[in-house]
Design a protein around this motif. Structure first.
Motif, PDB file in Angstrom:
ATOM      1  N   TRP A   1      12.227 -12.420 -42.615  1.00 47.76           N
ATOM      2  CA  TRP A   1      11.189 -12.855 -43.541  1.00 47.76           C
ATOM      3  C   TRP A   1      10.557 -14.189 -43.163  1.00 47.76           C
ATOM      4  O   TRP A   1       9.497 -14.553 -43.675  1.00 47.76           O
ATOM      5  CB  TRP A   1      11.752 -12.953 -44.957  1.00 47.76           C
ATOM      6  N   ASP A   2      11.173 -14.906 -42.306  1.00 47.66           N
ATOM      7  CA  ASP A   2      10.618 -16.211 -41.964  1.00 47.66           C
ATOM      8  C   ASP A   2       9.543 -16.124 -40.882  1.00 47.66           C
ATOM      9  O   ASP A   2       9.052 -17.124 -40.398  1.00 47.66           O
ATOM     10  CB  ASP A   2      11.734 -17.158 -41.489  1.00 47.66           C
ATOM     11  N   GLY A   3       9.109 -14.959 -40.501  1.00 49.78           N
ATOM     12  CA  GLY A   3       8.055 -14.817 -39.478  1.00 49.78           C
ATOM     13  C   GLY A   3       8.377 -13.702 -38.509  1.00 49.78           C
ATOM     14  O   GLY A   3       9.390 -13.017 -38.644  1.00 49.78           O
ATOM     15  N   TRP A   4       7.464 -13.529 -37.543  1.00 49.25           N
ATOM     16  CA  TRP A   4       7.707 -12.508 -36.532  1.00 49.25           C
ATOM     17  C   TRP A   4       8.946 -12.877 -35.718  1.00 49.25           C
ATOM     18  O   TRP A   4       9.104 -14.003 -35.282  1.00 49.25           O
ATOM     19  CB  TRP A   4       6.508 -12.404 -35.592  1.00 49.25           C
ATOM     20  N   VAL A   5       9.768 -11.879 -35.541  1.00 49.68           N
ATOM     21  CA  VAL A   5      11.002 -12.102 -34.800  1.00 49.68           C
ATOM     22  C   VAL A   5      11.172 -10.994 -33.782  1.00 49.68           C
ATOM     23  O   VAL A   5      10.440 -10.021 -33.773  1.00 49.68           O
ATOM     24  CB  VAL A   5      12.220 -12.135 -35.754  1.00 49.68           C
ATOM     25  N   GLY A   6      12.123 -11.110 -32.958  1.00 50.41           N
ATOM     26  CA  GLY A   6      12.387 -10.067 -31.970  1.00 50.41           C
ATOM     27  C   GLY A   6      11.294  -9.971 -30.932  1.00 50.41           C
ATOM     28  O   GLY A   6      10.672  -8.932 -30.794  1.00 50.41           O
ATOM     29  N   LEU A   7      11.001 -11.058 -30.228  1.00 57.73           N
ATOM     30  CA  LEU A   7       9.929 -11.084 -29.240  1.00 57.73           C
ATOM     31  C   LEU A   7      10.450 -10.601 -27.888  1.00 57.73           C
ATOM     32  O   LEU A   7      11.320 -11.240 -27.293  1.00 57.73           O
ATOM     33  CB  LEU A   7       9.376 -12.502 -29.109  1.00 57.73           C
ATOM     34  N   ALA A   8       9.883  -9.481 -27.407  1.00 60.61           N
ATOM     35  CA  ALA A   8      10.281  -8.944 -26.097  1.00 60.61           C
ATOM     36  C   ALA A   8       9.423  -9.559 -25.000  1.00 60.61           C
ATOM     37  O   ALA A   8       8.351 -10.111 -25.248  1.00 60.61           O
ATOM     38  CB  ALA A   8      10.150  -7.431 -26.089  1.00 60.61           C
ATOM     39  N   GLY A   9       9.865  -9.443 -23.755  1.00 58.52           N
ATOM     40  CA  GLY A   9       9.149 -10.025 -22.628  1.00 58.52           C
ATOM     41  C   GLY A   9       8.057  -9.108 -22.091  1.00 58.52           C
ATOM     42  O   GLY A   9       8.138  -7.880 -22.189  1.00 58.52           O
ATOM     43  N   ASN A  10       7.006  -9.723 -21.539  1.00 55.24           N
ATOM     44  CA  ASN A  10       5.925  -8.957 -20.906  1.00 55.24           C
ATOM     45  C   ASN A  10       6.334  -8.494 -19.507  1.00 55.24           C
ATOM     46  O   ASN A  10       7.135  -9.157 -18.829  1.00 55.24           O
ATOM     47  CB  ASN A  10       4.658  -9.800 -20.796  1.00 55.24           C
ATOM     48  N   GLY A  11       5.764  -7.384 -19.076  1.00 51.24           N
ATOM     49  CA  GLY A  11       6.026  -6.904 -17.732  1.00 51.24           C
ATOM     50  C   GLY A  11       5.362  -7.800 -16.692  1.00 51.24           C
ATOM     51  O   GLY A  11       4.333  -8.429 -16.949  1.00 51.24           O
ATOM     52  N   GLY A  12       5.938  -7.860 -15.517  1.00 41.87           N
ATOM     53  CA  GLY A  12       5.395  -8.696 -14.451  1.00 41.87           C
ATOM     54  C   GLY A  12       4.243  -8.020 -13.718  1.00 41.87           C
ATOM     55  O   GLY A  12       4.058  -6.802 -13.762  1.00 41.87           O
ATOM     56  N   MET A  13       3.431  -8.819 -13.023  1.00 39.12           N
ATOM     57  CA  MET A  13       2.298  -8.323 -12.252  1.00 39.12           C
ATOM     58  C   MET A  13       2.787  -7.662 -10.964  1.00 39.12           C
ATOM     59  O   MET A  13       3.735  -8.135 -10.328  1.00 39.12           O
ATOM     60  CB  MET A  13       1.368  -9.496 -11.939  1.00 39.12           C
ATOM     61  N   GLY A  14       2.118  -6.562 -10.588  1.00 39.10           N
ATOM     62  CA  GLY A  14       2.506  -5.899  -9.349  1.00 39.10           C
ATOM     63  C   GLY A  14       2.140  -6.739  -8.139  1.00 39.10           C
ATOM     64  O   GLY A  14       2.996  -7.107  -7.333  1.00 39.10           O
ATOM     65  N   VAL A  15       0.840  -7.077  -7.981  1.00 38.22           N
ATOM     66  CA  VAL A  15       0.365  -7.899  -6.875  1.00 38.22           C
ATOM     67  C   VAL A  15      -0.688  -8.859  -7.400  1.00 38.22           C
ATOM     68  O   VAL A  15      -1.609  -8.451  -8.126  1.00 38.22           O
ATOM     69  CB  VAL A  15      -0.259  -7.034  -5.746  1.00 38.22           C
ATOM     70  N   SER A  16      -0.573 -10.106  -7.039  1.00 37.16           N
ATOM     71  CA  SER A  16      -1.616 -11.100  -7.287  1.00 37.16           C
ATOM     72  C   SER A  16      -2.004 -11.675  -5.931  1.00 37.16           C
ATOM     73  O   SER A  16      -1.166 -12.253  -5.238  1.00 37.16           O
ATOM     74  CB  SER A  16      -1.102 -12.206  -8.217  1.00 37.16           C
ATOM     75  N   PHE A  17      -3.289 -11.502  -5.555  1.00 39.88           N
ATOM     76  CA  PHE A  17      -3.685 -11.871  -4.200  1.00 39.88           C
ATOM     77  C   PHE A  17      -5.070 -12.509  -4.206  1.00 39.88           C
ATOM     78  O   PHE A  17      -5.995 -12.013  -4.848  1.00 39.88           O
ATOM     79  CB  PHE A  17      -3.692 -10.634  -3.292  1.00 39.88           C
ATOM     80  N   VAL A  18      -5.180 -13.625  -3.486  1.00 39.91           N
ATOM     81  CA  VAL A  18      -6.459 -14.277  -3.255  1.00 39.91           C
ATOM     82  C   VAL A  18      -6.697 -14.270  -1.748  1.00 39.91           C
ATOM     83  O   VAL A  18      -5.930 -14.878  -0.991  1.00 39.91           O
ATOM     84  CB  VAL A  18      -6.473 -15.713  -3.791  1.00 39.91           C
ATOM     85  N   GLY A  19      -7.729 -13.559  -1.295  1.00 39.19           N
ATOM     86  CA  GLY A  19      -8.004 -13.449   0.134  1.00 39.19           C
ATOM     87  C   GLY A  19      -9.185 -12.537   0.364  1.00 39.19           C
ATOM     88  O   GLY A  19      -9.797 -12.023  -0.575  1.00 39.19           O
ATOM     89  N   ALA A  20      -9.510 -12.312   1.641  1.00 39.18           N
ATOM     90  CA  ALA A  20     -10.709 -11.539   1.961  1.00 39.18           C
ATOM     91  C   ALA A  20     -10.526 -10.055   1.694  1.00 39.18           C
ATOM     92  O   ALA A  20     -11.353  -9.421   1.035  1.00 39.18           O
ATOM     93  CB  ALA A  20     -11.094 -11.770   3.421  1.00 39.18           C
ATOM     94  N   LEU A  21      -9.423  -9.466   2.208  1.00 41.62           N
ATOM     95  CA  LEU A  21      -9.257  -8.025   2.171  1.00 41.62           C
ATOM     96  C   LEU A  21      -7.894  -7.652   1.618  1.00 41.62           C
ATOM     97  O   LEU A  21      -6.876  -8.256   1.967  1.00 41.62           O
ATOM     98  CB  LEU A  21      -9.399  -7.427   3.577  1.00 41.62           C
ATOM     99  N   LEU A  22      -7.883  -6.617   0.783  1.00 47.61           N
ATOM    100  CA  LEU A  22      -6.636  -6.035   0.299  1.00 47.61           C
ATOM    101  C   LEU A  22      -6.743  -4.528   0.459  1.00 47.61           C
ATOM    102  O   LEU A  22      -7.700  -3.914  -0.030  1.00 47.61           O
ATOM    103  CB  LEU A  22      -6.393  -6.414  -1.158  1.00 47.61           C
TER     104      LEU A  22
END
Length: 519
Positions: free
Chosen positions: A23-44
């Motif tokens: 009753w004191d607020g939202w509880v039971g916070l689950a974790g978000n899934g991780g990113m598959g690939v994060s890439f900064v560059g010319a070609l992927l």
């Protein structure tokens, strides 16, 4: 440059624990899934599998508000010039809400998030599915968008899909262009599951590639599958056939390359807006173009408009303009049926060529075919009409609201195409019968000079097709004289011929079957 040929997956979010009193607020916070690939560059480049991690599930709540499940991770986050996918890229699934009141499930992850650049997809890109939730006032989560970004050029011959929400029925957008100038080019094999929503500035929906395909234009417009596009384009060498009612589209359509067919033999089509046919491209079909007043169909120099599928009518709800150097292809047949452009507005002709495509049969002088009808009037004339009949000229005629093709007998005499005296004499005699004679009209309507010569030969009654074949036939007398002399010398029809061979005393005449060496 980054190349993936294997399997890459983001980590899964952690589950939340169970709570007895929330009753004191939202509880039971689950974790978000991780990113598959994060890439900064010319070609992927991806030919393997890349997926975002699944969101964690929330635990149960016995008394109070429910828990928050984790969101699915993004499949690929890319900032660069070009991304090519021949594998599978997907967002992670959202976590499920736990039991109890007011549980919140996790949203599905985005398949690909890009800031700019080009994306070519030849396999599959999907958003993650949203999580489910149970209990009173619980909220299921949304699915992930397949592709999201701005200033993108997307070429698709594979599958792009938005993820399903936790209710199992609602689907996220397949593509969301958030801002800037964007372009989506569909090629043969393309499958879009979910809406494509284009926001921001100039957005182009294109049909391209080198393989022919069909497209249902009834999905274009506000509230439909393809939303927010200001321009429609045909590019590439392929032929795309449009079907359905696209009268709600009011933008500009450019036929830049290949062929666009609006309406087929099996399905009608309507596409609103204005049209521009560029050099080397063709616009055809038996549907309806335009949205009435203000809509214009313009055929540029080197562009072609070909009304009908076989013989048929292409309706223009607006004006049509033929530039100098443009081409109209009109099929005609002996039954006086023809392709027709039927415009509700004006037809303005600045020159160009009418190319008559003649079906087989007998074309008689005095025939007329209507190829353009314009309620708003016809202004100007075409430069030329191409045709290939030796005795009948197809010519253009104009009226206030129409353009016609007329068939008239030209000044070429039957004798002028003759190759022999007999053909010429027959042709001169045939000329005396005049137009209206069945034989005269049949010969005058022949498609080429070769057919005309054969007809004159048949009418002349001569035995030989020509003097040359007669000489060839008579050459048998020389052949027979030689053969008869040989047979007389050796006493038989199939007598063996002697040969000169080496013998004990030198060269000598020997039978043809001798074992001696020939001299």
């Amino acid at each position: 440059m980054l190349t993936n040929t294997g399997t890459i997956g983001g980590g899964a979010g952690g589950d939340s624990g169970s709570v007895t009193d929330g009753w004191d607020g939202w509880v039971g916070l689950a974790g978000n899934g991780g990113m598959g690939v994060s890439f900064v560059g010319a070609l992927l480049t991806n030919s393997g599998t890349i997926s975002g991690g699944a969101g964690g599930d929330s635990g149960s709540v016995t008394d109070g508000w429910g828990g928050l499940a984790g969101n699915g991770g993004i499949g690929v986050s890319f900032v660069g010039d070009s991304l090519t996918n021949t594998g599978a890229i997907s967002g992670g699934a959202g976590g499920n809400g736990g039991s109890g009141a007011e549980n919140q499930a996790g949203d599905g992850g985005v398949g690909i998030s890009m800031a700019a650049g080009s994306l070519t997809n030849m396999n599959s890109i999907t958003g993650g599915s949203g999580g489910t939730a149970a209990g009173g006032d619980s909220v299921y989560a949304a699915g992930g968008v397949g592709i999201v970004g701005s200033d993108l050029h997307v070429i698709n011959s594979g599958m792009i899909s938005g993820g399903l929400a936790g209710d199992g029925a609602t689907r996220a957008n397949a593509v969301a262009f958030t801002s800037g100038s964007n372009r989506l080019e569909l090629q043969a094999g393309s499958t879009i599951i979910g809406n494509v929503v284009a926001g921001g500035g100039n957005n182009v929906l294109a049909l391209g590639g080198a393989v022919d395909a069909t497209f249902d234009v009834s999905g274009m417009g506000t509230g439909l599958q393809y939303q927010g596009f200001t321009d429609f384009e045909k590019t590439g060498a392929s032929t795309w056939t449009l079907e359905g009612d696209g009268s709600g589209f009011a933008g500009d359509t450019v036929i830049a390359a290949g062929t666009m067919i609006v309406g087929s033999d099996t399905a009608d089509a309507v596409l609103g807006g204005s049209f521009a046919v560029q050099a080397g491209a063709t616009l055809g079909g038996s549907g309806t173009l335009g949205s009435g007043a203000g809509s214009t169909v313009t055929i540029a120099r080197g562009g072609t408009i070909a009304p009908g599928n076989s013989i048929g009518t292409l309706t223009v709800d607006g004006d049509i303009i033929f530039a100098s150097g443009s081409v109209i292809e009109a099929e005609i047949n002996p039954a006086l049926e023809s392709d027709l452009i039927d415009a509700s507005g004006a037809a303005t002709i600045h020159g160009g060529t009418v190319h008559a495509l003649k079906a087989s049969g007998v074309y008689t002088p005095g025939s007329r075919w209507t190829i353009i009808a314009a309620d708003g009037g016809v202004t100007g004339t075409f430069d030329e009409l191409t045709q290939n009949m030796p005795f009948i000229d197809l010519s253009l005629a104009y009226a206030a609201n129409n353009v016609y093709i007329d068939a008239t007998r030209n000044q070429v005499a039957f004798c002028d195409v003759a190759a022999t005296l007999n053909q010429c004499s027959t042709g001169d005699g045939l000329e005396t019968t005049g137009a209206g004679s069945p034989v005269y009209d049949a010969v005058a309507a022949l498609a080429d000079e070769y057919s005309a010569r054969r007809a004159l030969d048949a009418l002349s009654g001569e035995i030989h097709a020509s003097a040359m074949t007669a000489l060839i036939e008579d050459s048998r007398f020389v052949r027979d004289a030689v053969n008869n002399r040989v047979r007389a010398a050796f006493g038989d029809v199939a007598a063996p011929m002697p040969i000169m061979a080496y013998g004990p005393g030198g060269t000598e005449i020997a039978p043809g079957a001798t074992e001696s060496f020939a001299a």
